[in-house]
Design a protein around this motif. Structure first.
Motif, PDB file in Angstrom:
ATOM      1  N   UNK A 131      28.379   7.041   0.492  1.00 37.91           N
ATOM      2  CA  UNK A 131      26.913   7.016   0.554  1.00 37.91           C
ATOM      3  C   UNK A 131      26.418   5.600   0.281  1.00 37.91           C
ATOM      4  N   UNK A 132      27.048   4.987  -0.707  1.00 41.60           N
ATOM      5  CA  UNK A 132      26.689   3.607  -1.063  1.00 41.60           C
ATOM      6  C   UNK A 132      27.050   2.656   0.083  1.00 41.60           C
ATOM      7  N   UNK A 133      28.215   2.884   0.659  1.00 44.62           N
ATOM      8  CA  UNK A 133      28.698   2.053   1.762  1.00 44.62           C
ATOM      9  C   UNK A 133      27.731   2.136   2.956  1.00 44.62           C
ATOM     10  N   UNK A 134      27.148   3.313   3.151  1.00 47.15           N
ATOM     11  CA  UNK A 134      26.242   3.519   4.285  1.00 47.15           C
ATOM     12  C   UNK A 134      24.868   2.912   4.062  1.00 47.15           C
ATOM     13  N   UNK A 145      30.806   5.250   7.784  1.00 43.22           N
ATOM     14  CA  UNK A 145      30.711   6.034   6.537  1.00 43.22           C
ATOM     15  C   UNK A 145      30.261   7.461   6.830  1.00 43.22           C
ATOM     16  N   UNK A 146      29.288   7.612   7.729  1.00 40.30           N
ATOM     17  CA  UNK A 146      28.802   8.957   8.098  1.00 40.30           C
ATOM     18  C   UNK A 146      29.929   9.777   8.736  1.00 40.30           C
ATOM     19  N   UNK A 147      30.641   9.123   9.639  1.00 43.09           N
ATOM     20  CA  UNK A 147      31.723   9.811  10.369  1.00 43.09           C
ATOM     21  C   UNK A 147      32.833  10.261   9.409  1.00 43.09           C
ATOM     22  N   UNK A 148      33.204   9.371   8.483  1.00 44.16           N
ATOM     23  CA  UNK A 148      34.250   9.726   7.505  1.00 44.16           C
ATOM     24  C   UNK A 148      33.784  10.913   6.657  1.00 44.16           C
ATOM     25  N   UNK A 193      28.934  21.637  -1.028  1.00 44.08           N
ATOM     26  CA  UNK A 193      27.473  21.494  -1.107  1.00 44.08           C
ATOM     27  C   UNK A 193      27.097  20.101  -1.631  1.00 44.08           C
ATOM     28  N   UNK A 194      27.813  19.640  -2.654  1.00 42.48           N
ATOM     29  CA  UNK A 194      27.509  18.308  -3.207  1.00 42.48           C
ATOM     30  C   UNK A 194      27.743  17.214  -2.173  1.00 42.48           C
ATOM     31  N   UNK A 195      28.811  17.368  -1.389  1.00 39.00           N
ATOM     32  CA  UNK A 195      29.106  16.370  -0.345  1.00 39.00           C
ATOM     33  C   UNK A 195      28.021  16.411   0.734  1.00 39.00           C
ATOM     34  N   UNK A 196      27.642  17.620   1.150  1.00 41.83           N
ATOM     35  CA  UNK A 196      26.614  17.774   2.184  1.00 41.83           C
ATOM     36  C   UNK A 196      25.285  17.181   1.720  1.00 41.83           C
ATOM     37  N   UNK A 199      25.546  13.551   2.022  1.00 40.84           N
ATOM     38  CA  UNK A 199      25.569  13.204   3.446  1.00 40.84           C
ATOM     39  C   UNK A 199      24.150  13.219   4.024  1.00 40.84           C
ATOM     40  N   UNK A 200      23.377  14.216   3.623  1.00 39.61           N
ATOM     41  CA  UNK A 200      22.019  14.340   4.154  1.00 39.61           C
ATOM     42  C   UNK A 200      21.109  13.158   3.760  1.00 39.61           C
TER      43      UNK A 200
END
Length: 204
Positions: A131-134, A145-148, A193-196, A199-200
């Motif tokens: 998330x930080x990288x993005x 980053x999004x794709x990974x 859920x935390x990852x999603x 991601x959002x």
């Protein structure tokens, strides 16, 4: 002249590793690990990684503090194919050595590695790092980053959730006890859920 000689030796090692297999070559590759030249050391390491990943995993520990990007890529490549959650700290440390477009190469190896990870705390930590990288200015790095996150975290944990769900359904029909599996499922669902959620925040 020394530099030319180093390149020649590094490519000779690469050619040997690609074309020949032999116990006698292993000693040569191990010797290469002690070379002053990072190019030679990294070719030697890659050759060992292909022939004997277990040995390479041991050798990698001694090389983890090397600042050379060639060595870092070699270790990340090894960990992306053979690593466990325990190797996540190395990727976090290695990321600091990369910037701009290099982060795309980092992201590709990191993604492969994350597919191997099984602990919720590892993957949530990874999702935060991505998330930080993005959040930087480079749109290609953001896309990587999004794709990974999507391919190597969300989809992988979604698949774990789906598999466990169908397993639970099957066992319920057979009147089997599903208490343990149900609590496992809760952990997987919460992790996903935390990852999603993270991601959002970067999807826009």
């Amino acid at each position: 002249a020394k530099d030319v000689n180093t390149k020649v030796r590094a490519s000779a090692l690469k050619a040997l590793a690609a074309n020949y297999k032999g116990e006698d070559l292993n000693a040569l590759y191990e010797q290469a690990l002690n070379e002053q030249s990072y190019a030679i050391a990294s070719e030697g390491f890659d050759a060992i990684a292909n022939l004997n990943p277990e040995l390479a995993m041991k050798k990698a520990l001694a090389l983890e503090n090397e600042p050379s990007k060639e060595i870092i890529y070699s270790i990340m490549d090894l960990y992306s194919k053979n690593g466990t959650d325990a190797n996540h700290e190395y990727f976090k440390k290695a990321k600091k050595q990369f910037s701009g477009f290099e982060l795309m190469s980092f992201g590709n190896l990191y993604g492969k590695f994350l597919k191997r990870c099984t602990k919720p705390e590892t993957v949530i930590d990874a999702a935060k790092l991505l998330t930080k990288m993005a959040s930087g200015d480079n749109k290609y790095v953001k896309y990587t980053a999004q794709k990974v996150m999507k391919d190597n975290l969300i989809n992988v944990w979604q698949s774990k959730e789906d598999k466990l769900n169908s397993q639970i359904e099957k066992l319920k029909k057979e009147n089997q006890d599903v208490t343990t599996l149900t609590s496992d499922l809760k952990v997987i669902t919460d992790t996903k859920k935390q990852i999603v959620d993270l991601y959002n925040t970067i999807k826009k």
